[in-house]
Design a protein around this motif. Sequence first.
Motif: not given
Length: 396
Positions: A21-35
């Motif tokens: 869950a902790f890692v997933l918070i940061f996965v979510a934070a990384g998703t907008p960057i390629p857009l």
Amino acid sequence: MTSRRSDRPGGRAAFLAAALAFVLIFVAAGTPIPLYNTYRREDGLSTGDLTVATAAYLMAAATSLLVLGRASDHLGRRPVGIAALLSSAAGLVVLLGVDGLAPLVVGRSLQGLATGLSAGALGALAVDSAPPRPRWLPAVVTSAAPMLGIPAGALVSGVLVDTGPAPRHLVYGLVIGLLLLAAVAVARVPETVPHPDPRRLAGSLHPQVRVPDGARRPMLAMSGLILATWSLGGFYQAFGPTIAADQLGSTAASASAAVFGSFTVLSILGGPLSARWSPLTTLRLGAIVYAVCVAGILLALGRGGIGPFLAVSLVTGVVQGAAVSAGMRLLLQATPAADRAGLLATVFLVNYASAALPSLVAGRLTTTFSVERIADGYGVLVVVGVAVAVLASRRR
């Protein structure tokens, strides 16, 4: 032969749920960057606007850590962790409707709030529930979660944006679903705060930086290392799309994700690879080698060599992972269980401040200086941070 079970609350299943869950918070934070390139191309955003959005995310995280860093000590790790996951999901819901700078800033700010809450809740829950062996595991999880999660989210997002349907919405929808599943999983793990007392919450809401007495010297060394690593990470996040467009001649989302991810995606390997060395030796040696690697990054960027730039970035990620996880080992060894949430909140506060403040300055300089000259300024911050880390970690 029976496997050894964790003697921490909830066993290995609780640790796994909290860590993922902790890692997933940061996965979510990384998703907008390629857009970001998509928003720049289709919605008229500038490179300066993207640095503002990056700074908004980082400042929201820093503010959350400063005010709410110890909330889980009084409310419990689970409810605050669930709130972090829901805030992250809400940020992605806002990002589904990006058509200009305002929704991008709001969505990123909600994600920043989530990462701030998660440090003192999900990070502390993972440490509380971690198995006794290997001993380096809690330090690797807490230090590598953002360095692994953010680039992983960016890389997956980049591929889906380039190849999947509904490129501006698909990845957000998938990650929202994962965040909600993670919230359910966290709700099922045992609470590790023995006697949560919400009545004491108000007293902990005033801004504070908490470092236990025995951890002050390691925290100073760690702060220098954080300045050296997280400031440059903010550069990669804000300028990755520009570097991909200028050096690779590509505005594809996967290209900007590859540039950004090259700096941190291998950092999780650093902790295990250096586990046999003493934390103090690893921190000092890793900081010095890291500075040398950054010099290679700046040289490759200045000469326009994208291949050497990506190669040195990958190596730098491993080195910084070793040094940062060593610093976390020193800090956790010097911190009682009751002070873990406050300490982790302080560490992540320094993380985000070290990335946000240079990003704000760099955003104002984009109209005056080239990316290469701005990168040189980040190189100066790296030298200062490494010097502080090495001097503060000298044996007394």
